[in-house]
Design an enzyme around this catalytic site. Structure first.
Site, short mmCIF file in Angstrom:
data_model
loop_
_atom_site.label_atom_id
_atom_site.label_comp_id
_atom_site.label_asym_id
_atom_site.label_seq_id
_atom_site.Cartn_x
_atom_site.Cartn_y
_atom_site.Cartn_z
N ARG A 1 51.01 -96.21 57.90
CA ARG A 1 50.89 -97.68 57.88
C ARG A 1 49.45 -98.11 57.64
O ARG A 1 49.20 -99.20 57.14
CB ARG A 1 51.50 -98.26 59.16
CG ARG A 1 50.83 -97.85 60.41
CD ARG A 1 51.70 -98.07 61.65
NE ARG A 1 52.67 -97.00 61.83
CZ ARG A 1 53.47 -96.89 62.88
NH1 ARG A 1 53.46 -97.82 63.83
NH2 ARG A 1 54.31 -95.89 62.99
N LYS B 1 50.41 -83.20 65.84
CA LYS B 1 51.84 -83.00 65.97
C LYS B 1 52.13 -81.64 66.59
O LYS B 1 51.32 -80.73 66.45
CB LYS B 1 52.48 -83.01 64.57
CG LYS B 1 52.56 -84.36 63.90
CD LYS B 1 53.21 -84.22 62.52
CE LYS B 1 53.26 -85.54 61.79
NZ LYS B 1 54.15 -86.54 62.41
#
Ligand code: BES
Ligand code: ZN
Ligand code: ZN
Length: 494
Positions: free
Chosen positions: A348, A274
């Protein structure tokens, strides 16, 4: 914090402040009481327009520097009153008292036919405790700082005292659970590791006789074939944990409700790293886990007659020479293979294994809480949780619960046409596609591959963390979802 209930006349109160509420279109009985004992003060403030009863507007008066300070707090228009208006006005009143040498507070309970004395007291207790929350573990103590230590709820109606007491108790239990979750989220990731979450889960078992905790360590996680959780954890030196909490106080024959919480204790993005701006906030990527732990804690304290299971996959997501790389293909517990196109779509992955594990409980419902996508923050902002479900008839109940607790949700679609975007050329699924639109929906569709039961997915990426002060939610971890889950569970199946 000490709570007292009384029906004292105002000339007998000995506290440092007294709070009363007023509407924007009419004065309340409590304002008349203030008038009676404080020389017509409430009416005078109204006449001077210093106090209008406008929603969340407060006026604090300390008449002659002695006796209690008087705080008038606005509830807005009478016809529009919601239980959340009470929380917000109470929070505004607490805000007005911050920094003052006030240790004890009296609250004139508003007599509102719309709500039971117990519901009003619960809401006011929650707002009071949650507004005064501070995360102080790592700061030198402030000298001479006064904190509120006592709240006295005053109601003229002696007959409602028991209801008030039970409302306070309910509010205390829920606030304690929310504060527990906030603390977990505000601790930095060098403290709040997967092992730290596991320790707190074990602690829940010790302090709550009805909760059973089981921790799966790396070897057991391997035995369970949780290849997705293991893959995410492989870049980190911290051991992953899979936490199982059980609270069974419902009928034996009643299939349980399973709560699943994303427990990424730090999300750097991994190899798909990120940007550094705001990366420090990614310590809150475990707030789903905290919500599950807090909900089970509260349910147990409330002795709710339900069967609940909590499942928490916990790990860090870090880059290293051992980390998963874009393009890697992993095998999840379900047997389905996943191409990891972006290592930052790790939530996920770990949830896939947890949702698959949930099948063994033959659940009547599974609710997952996850700070899953940045896209949900873009879509709904920081005040609304995105709600996805394969059981649309549950939405009105969830919405009603959200209305009561002030933790807003907004329905999101499991749009079938977008399933093409999580297909992979090399594996059964891709953890994200090449098109970056509709990411929250895509993430939810990905999760749907691992469920075969009624399911609600709550994307709390925007709501689990406050970057601005909100009523009774100071900056930082909010503990969102716990009160919502309890309220929903109260009604579920009824
Ligand atoms: N933990 C993040 C989602 C998130 C973003 C939570 C902002 C809170 C605030 C999640 O793991 C993530 O990184 N998602 C990516 C997915 C993308 C790479 C497909 C995202 O939303 O950008
Ligand atoms: Zn991520
Ligand atoms: Zn994440």
């Amino acid at each position: 914090m000490k709570f007292l209930v009384s029906s004292k006349p105002l000339n007998q109160i000995e506290t440092d402040a007294v709070i009363a509420f007023g509407f924007s279109d009419s004065a309340t009985t409590e304002e008349k009481l203030i008038d009676k004992y404080f020389g017509g003060m409430a009416s005078q403030l109204r006449q001077a327009k210093d106090f209008t009863g406008e929603k969340n507007k407060v006026r604090l008066v300390f008449p002659s520097g002695k006796g209690p300070r008087v705080v008038l707090a606005g509830l807005g228009a009478k016809a529009e009153l919601k239980i959340e208006s009470l929380r917000e006005a109470m929070s505004a009143a607490c805000q007005a008292l911050k920094g003052l040498p006030v240790k004890t507070v009296s609250l004139l309970l508003p007599s509102l036919p719309k709500f039971s004395a117990s519901d009003s007291s619960a809401a006011l207790t929650e707002a009071f405790l949650l507004s005064n929350y501070e995360f102080v573990y790592y700061k030198a103590p402030e000298k001479d700082k006064t904190r509120i230590e006592e709240l006295e709820l005053i109601s003229a109606a002696k007959s409602s005292q028991n209801a008030i007491r039970s409302g306070i108790k309910f509010g205390q239990i829920l606030s304690e659970a929310v504060i527990f979750a906030r603390d977990l989220g505000n601790h930095p990731s060098n403290v709040a590791t997967p092992s730290h979450l596991a320790e707190h889960a074990l602690e829940l078992q010790k302090s709550h006789p009805q909760i059973r905790t089981k921790i799966l360590h790396r070897a057991e996680i391997q035995k369970e074939n949780m290849g997705a959780l293991l893959a995410v954890s492989q870049g980190s030196d911290e051991e992953p944990k899979f936490i199982v909490l059980e609270y069974r106080a419902g009928r034996k024959s009643q299939p349980p409700i399973v709560l699943v919480g994303k427990g990424i204790t730090f999300d750097s993005g991994g190899i798909s790293i990120k940007p550094s701006d705001k990366m420090e906030e990614m310590k809150y990527d475990m707030m789903g886990a905290a919500t599950v732990m807090g909900t089970i804690k509260a349910a147990s304290k409330l002795k709710m007659p339900v069967n609940l299971i909590g499942l928490i996959p916990a790990t860090e997501n870090l880059p290293s020479g051992k980390a998963i790389k874009p393009g890697d293909i992993i095998r999840s517990r379900s047997g389905k293979t996943i191409e990891v196109v972006n290592t930052d779509a790790e939530g996920r992955l770990i949830l896939a294994d947890a949702l698959d594990y949930a099948k063994k409980y033959k659940p009547s419902l599974v609710i997952d809480f996850a700070t899953l996508t940045g896209a949900i923050v873009v879509a709904l902002g920081d005040d609304l949780t995105g709600a996805f479900t394969n059981q649309e008839n549950l939405l009105p109940k969830l919405k009603a619960a959200a209305e009561t607790t002030g933790e807003k949700i907004w329905p999101m679609p499991l749009e079938k046409d977008y399933e093409q975007f999580i297909k992979s050329d090399f594996a059964d699924l891709s953890n994200t596609g090449s098109i970056r639109y509709g990411e929250s929906i895509r993430a939810a569709l990905f999760l749907q591959n691992f469920v075969d039961y009624p399911w609600i997915h709550l994307d709390i990426a925007g709501t689990a963390w406050a970057t601005r002060e909100k009523p009774y939610r100071p900056k930082g971890a909010t503990g969102i979802g716990i009160r919502l889950a309890i309220e929903f569970l109260k009604k579920f199946g009824k």
